[in-house]
Design a protein around this motif. Structure first.
Motif, short mmCIF file in Angstrom:
data_model
loop_
_atom_site.label_atom_id
_atom_site.label_comp_id
_atom_site.label_asym_id
_atom_site.label_seq_id
_atom_site.Cartn_x
_atom_site.Cartn_y
_atom_site.Cartn_z
N LEU A 120 50.35 38.45 40.30
CA LEU A 120 51.52 39.14 40.85
C LEU A 120 52.01 40.25 39.93
CD1 LEU A 120 53.46 36.11 42.35
CD2 LEU A 120 52.12 37.85 43.57
N LYS A 121 51.93 40.04 38.63
CA LYS A 121 52.33 41.08 37.69
C LYS A 121 51.47 42.33 37.88
CE LYS A 121 52.53 42.39 32.83
NZ LYS A 121 52.02 43.72 33.16
N GLU A 122 50.16 42.15 37.96
CA GLU A 122 49.26 43.29 38.15
C GLU A 122 49.54 43.99 39.48
OE1 GLU A 122 47.49 44.51 35.78
OE2 GLU A 122 47.73 42.80 34.43
N ILE A 123 49.69 43.22 40.53
CA ILE A 123 49.97 43.80 41.85
C ILE A 123 51.26 44.61 41.81
CG2 ILE A 123 50.61 43.23 44.24
CD1 ILE A 123 48.66 40.78 43.93
N ASN A 124 52.30 44.06 41.21
CA ASN A 124 53.58 44.77 41.12
C ASN A 124 53.51 45.99 40.22
OD1 ASN A 124 54.94 43.08 42.92
ND2 ASN A 124 55.44 41.62 41.31
N ASP A 125 52.53 46.03 39.31
CA ASP A 125 52.32 47.20 38.45
C ASP A 125 51.37 48.22 39.08
OD1 ASP A 125 54.00 46.14 36.55
OD2 ASP A 125 52.40 45.42 35.23
N GLY A 126 50.96 47.99 40.33
CA GLY A 126 50.09 48.94 41.02
C GLY A 126 48.62 48.80 40.68
N VAL A 127 48.24 47.65 40.16
CA VAL A 127 46.85 47.38 39.80
C VAL A 127 46.29 46.39 40.81
CG1 VAL A 127 45.32 46.46 38.02
CG2 VAL A 127 47.34 47.80 37.37
N ILE A 128 45.05 46.60 41.23
CA ILE A 128 44.42 45.68 42.18
C ILE A 128 43.69 44.59 41.40
CG2 ILE A 128 42.73 45.41 44.03
CD1 ILE A 128 43.08 48.38 44.64
N PRO A 129 44.08 43.33 41.57
CA PRO A 129 43.31 42.26 40.95
C PRO A 129 42.02 42.02 41.74
CG PRO A 129 45.25 41.36 42.03
CD PRO A 129 45.29 42.85 42.21
N ILE A 130 40.91 42.01 41.04
CA ILE A 130 39.61 41.70 41.64
C ILE A 130 39.28 40.29 41.18
CG2 ILE A 130 37.23 42.43 41.93
CD1 ILE A 130 39.37 44.51 42.84
N ILE A 131 39.29 39.36 42.13
CA ILE A 131 39.28 37.93 41.82
C ILE A 131 37.92 37.32 42.16
CG2 ILE A 131 40.40 35.73 42.33
CD1 ILE A 131 42.81 37.59 43.36
N ALA A 132 37.39 36.57 41.23
CA ALA A 132 36.13 35.85 41.45
C ALA A 132 36.38 34.72 42.45
CB ALA A 132 35.60 35.29 40.14
N GLY A 133 35.62 34.72 43.53
CA GLY A 133 35.77 33.68 44.53
C GLY A 133 35.22 32.35 44.06
N PHE A 134 35.72 31.29 44.65
CA PHE A 134 35.20 29.93 44.43
C PHE A 134 35.27 29.47 42.98
CE2 PHE A 134 32.93 31.82 48.05
CZ PHE A 134 33.40 30.98 49.04
N GLN A 135 36.32 29.85 42.27
CA GLN A 135 36.45 29.44 40.88
C GLN A 135 37.84 28.90 40.60
OE1 GLN A 135 35.45 32.24 37.86
NE2 GLN A 135 33.53 32.81 38.82
#
Length: 144
Positions: A120-135
């Motif tokens: 949420l911090k990254e999203i609110n700072d305008g950064v897209i989190p790229i998240i590893a699935g299934f982890q």
């Protein structure tokens, strides 16, 4: 404030470098339209199956889960790099920083809790989190 949009890209969407470019362009378009975006990506097509073949004779354990997680980690890092190259602020997230806490049932872990503060911090700072699935991560810092 715009709603959060989540993109999910499975392995069948990512078979080669051209697919990765198309995924990055699609993410950029959505981000410019919405500004609040998170992305989950799986391993490149076929990678998980190849990794499963290598460990097929082993009982699920901390090591086998870590081996299987490597495909998603590779995809996350490559997509994050591609997005940054095209001017989109993105940050890679794997089991160690997503805030997904699981039990220790390796190979079949269940989510116990989700602590999305980092995301949420990254999203609110305008950064897209790229998240590893299934982890996920156990309370003992083991990838599941």
């Amino acid at each position: 404030m715009n709603d959060l949009i989540i993109h999910k890209y499975g392995g069948s969407c990512y078979k080669n470098e051209n697919d990765l470019i198309l995924i990055a362009e699609n993410i950029k378009k959505s981000f410019l339209e919405n500004q609040k975006l998170a992305v989950v990506i799986s391993a490149k097509f076929g990678v998980t199956n190849k990794l499963l073949e290598k460990i097929s004779n082993q009982k699920p354990n901390a090591n086998t889960d870590q081996i299987l997680a490597s495909g998603e980690i590779d995809s996350v890092k490559l997509l994050t790099q591609k997005l940054n190259e095209i001017g989109v602020k993105a940050k890679a997230f794997d089991a160690y920083n997503t805030g997904i806490i699981t039990d220790r049932n390796f190979g079949y872990a269940k989510i116990l809790d989700i602590e999305p503060c980092n995301l949420l911090k990254e999203i609110n700072d305008g950064v897209i989190p790229i998240i590893a699935g299934f982890q996920g991560l156990t309370n003992s810092n083991e990838i599941t």
